[in-house]
Design an enzyme around this catalytic site. Structure first.
Site, mmCIF file in Angstrom:
data_model
loop_
_atom_site.group_PDB
_atom_site.id
_atom_site.type_symbol
_atom_site.label_atom_id
_atom_site.label_comp_id
_atom_site.label_asym_id
_atom_site.label_seq_id
_atom_site.Cartn_x
_atom_site.Cartn_y
_atom_site.Cartn_z
ATOM 1 N N CYS A 65 0.818 -1.197 0.000
ATOM 2 C CA CYS A 65 0.000 0.000 0.000
ATOM 3 C C CYS A 65 0.863 1.263 0.000
ATOM 4 O O CYS A 65 1.833 1.353 0.753
ATOM 5 C CB CYS A 65 -0.924 0.011 1.225
ATOM 6 N N CYS A 69 -0.728 5.408 6.720
ATOM 7 C CA CYS A 69 -1.534 5.341 7.939
ATOM 8 C C CYS A 69 -0.714 4.711 9.067
ATOM 9 O O CYS A 69 -0.237 3.573 8.948
ATOM 10 C CB CYS A 69 -2.795 4.533 7.690
ATOM 11 N N CYS A 72 -1.309 1.090 10.510
ATOM 12 C CA CYS A 72 -1.552 0.020 9.543
ATOM 13 C C CYS A 72 -0.312 -0.807 9.235
ATOM 14 O O CYS A 72 0.734 -0.265 8.875
ATOM 15 C CB CYS A 72 -2.110 0.621 8.256
ATOM 16 N N CYS A 109 -16.878 -9.431 3.947
ATOM 17 C CA CYS A 109 -16.258 -8.131 3.736
ATOM 18 C C CYS A 109 -15.013 -8.316 2.871
ATOM 19 O O CYS A 109 -14.046 -8.942 3.298
ATOM 20 C CB CYS A 109 -15.900 -7.495 5.067
ATOM 21 N N CYS A 142 -19.882 -6.706 1.488
ATOM 22 C CA CYS A 142 -19.401 -5.352 1.727
ATOM 23 C C CYS A 142 -18.024 -5.213 1.086
ATOM 24 O O CYS A 142 -17.194 -6.117 1.212
ATOM 25 C CB CYS A 142 -19.317 -5.066 3.229
ATOM 26 N N CYS A 202 -20.924 1.931 5.912
ATOM 27 C CA CYS A 202 -20.271 1.343 7.079
ATOM 28 C C CYS A 202 -19.050 2.195 7.384
ATOM 29 O O CYS A 202 -18.169 2.342 6.540
ATOM 30 C CB CYS A 202 -19.865 -0.097 6.768
ATOM 31 N N ARG A 272 -20.302 -2.742 15.720
ATOM 32 C CA ARG A 272 -19.516 -3.958 15.525
ATOM 33 C C ARG A 272 -18.211 -3.879 16.313
ATOM 34 O O ARG A 272 -17.463 -2.904 16.185
ATOM 35 C CB ARG A 272 -19.207 -4.145 14.039
#
Length: 399
Positions: A65, A69, A72, A109, A142, A202, A272
């Site tokens: 990626c 972040c 992460c 997901c 999702c 979400c 959740r």
């Protein structure tokens, strides 16, 4: 306690608490904690009964990626030792999803690391959605693919996606301290696009990144205003090799207070418990089911979770039941009107995270054996284990 009686009354009416009331929940003492859980539990049961929705993550593309972040393990320059692989084929993703669905999950997901999908990536995911839905009648899907360009949300909806995840993560005022390669406004824009396309929104948060109580209340109030159907609450896993590796700020008690505050502010949405429940709630996980009505089953994106069978036993032992495939998760007024987490009229929601579908990259895990005599003050680094099974490997998944 007058505060809790007031919050219960407001929760049953979908009325927004004051900021002072939300902050007061986070400031309650350990002696008051069970009273807080009991009060928020009344609101949870009013809207969702004793049902627990199970969700299952499939990491379509791991690592690699370009975003930075801080929480992460898939971030730019990560040295975490996670699995790294490019796109799974539709049949591979469908096979991975089948394990979670067999374990009782009703939503899959689909997550891919990266800043956002290309149009070719959207085509790939569309093929994966079709493969999963062809094999599993009634399954919810999702997508969590990062920042969306114009028209991509509509294409995902046409392909059969039911929802889109994109977390706010933290307050707008502190967002730049966590991520510099995109903005808080980018996240809001992306899930607004998803909502406008008819996808269920979400969007949630990550607690434990060094934020203040005010930051937590800020992000939850922003979520209420944006009005997602589901709010994943992640608890940071400080994975070695990330900038937040030393941020061990959470206790089980604080996690319960955070979940209770979210429930009071967003009483009628799917709350959740996402990444980090095994690491930070630990043996208090069953108590947290009185606050949240949804969890992830099995492993997370890059880290291992509690055994799927243990999740099912925990739900049953705590007096709850797994939500069936034919049951509608949300209260009727949300399903029929599309309105939401309160009495306001605005809709939409927002965030992106290169982690996935409400479970940040260091999502909750179980791993090596615990030390013989752990103390409350010691970080439970022993509970963090990099995922080596399931999607992207030749080993059977945990579900």
């Amino acid at each position: 306690m007058d505060l809790l009686n007031t919050l219960v009354d407001k929760g049953l009416r979908r009325e927004l608490p004051t900021r002072e009331e939300a902050l007061a929940v986070l400031a309650t003492s350990d002696d008051e904690l069970l009273d807080v859980v009991a009060a928020a539990g009344k609101v949870r049961r009013h809207w969702f009964g004793r049902r627990v929705k199970l969700n299952y993550l499939v990491n379509l593309k791991s690592g690699l990626c370009p975003e930075d972040c801080s929480y992460c393990s898939q971030r730019l320059g990560s040295s975490t030792g996670i699995l790294k692989y490019t796109w799974l084929k539709p049949e591979q993703a469908s096979q991975a999803a089948a394990a979670g669905l067999a374990g009782g999950a009703k939503r899959v997901c689909l997550v891919a690391s990266g800043r956002g999908p290309t149009d070719r990536d959207v085509d790939r995911v569309a093929g994966t959605i079709k493969a999963i839905k062809d094999q599993n009648e009634g399954v919810e899907v999702c997508a969590c693919l990062g920042l969306l360009s114009d028209g991509q949300a509509e294409r995902l909806r046409e392909a059969g996606a039911d929802a889109y995840n994109h977390n706010l993560n933290t307050s707008e005022s502190t967002y730049g301290d966590i991520t510099t390669t995109h903005t808080y406004a980018d996240r809001v824009d992306t899930v607004t696009k998803a909502h406008a396309a008819g996808l269920s929104a979400c969007s949630g948060l990550i607690a434990g990144m060094g934020e203040s109580d005010e930051d937590l209340v800020d992000v939850v109030y922003s979520l209420r205003e944006l009005d997602p159907d589901s709010v994943p609450v992640n608890f940071l896993i400080p994975v070695e090799g990330t900038p937040l590796a030393k941020e061990w700020n959470l206790t089980p008690q604080r996690c319960l207070r955070i979940l209770a505050m979210v429930r009071f502010v967003c009483p009628d949405v799917e709350v959740r418990i996402a990444g980090g429940r095994e690491v930070h709630l630990r043996t208090m996980q069953p108590l947290a089911l009185n606050l949240a009505n949804s969890i992830f089953l099995g492993d997370y994106l890059t880290t291992e979770g509690q055994a799927g069978q243990a999740d099912l036993e925990m739900i049953a032992d705590a007096g709850f039941e797994v939500e069936g495939a034919g049951e509608v998760t949300l209260p009727e007024h949300r399903v029929t009107s599309g309105g939401g987490c309160g009495s306001h009229e605005s809709a939409g929601c927002g965030s992106h995270e290169s982690a996935g579908c409400g479970s940040h990259e260091g999502g909750g895990v179980c791993g090596t054996a615990a030390p013989a005599t752990p103390t409350v003050s010691e970080p439970r680094t022993d509970l963090v284990a990099v995922r080596r099974r399931g999607a992207g490997t030749d080993l059977a998944p945990n579900a």
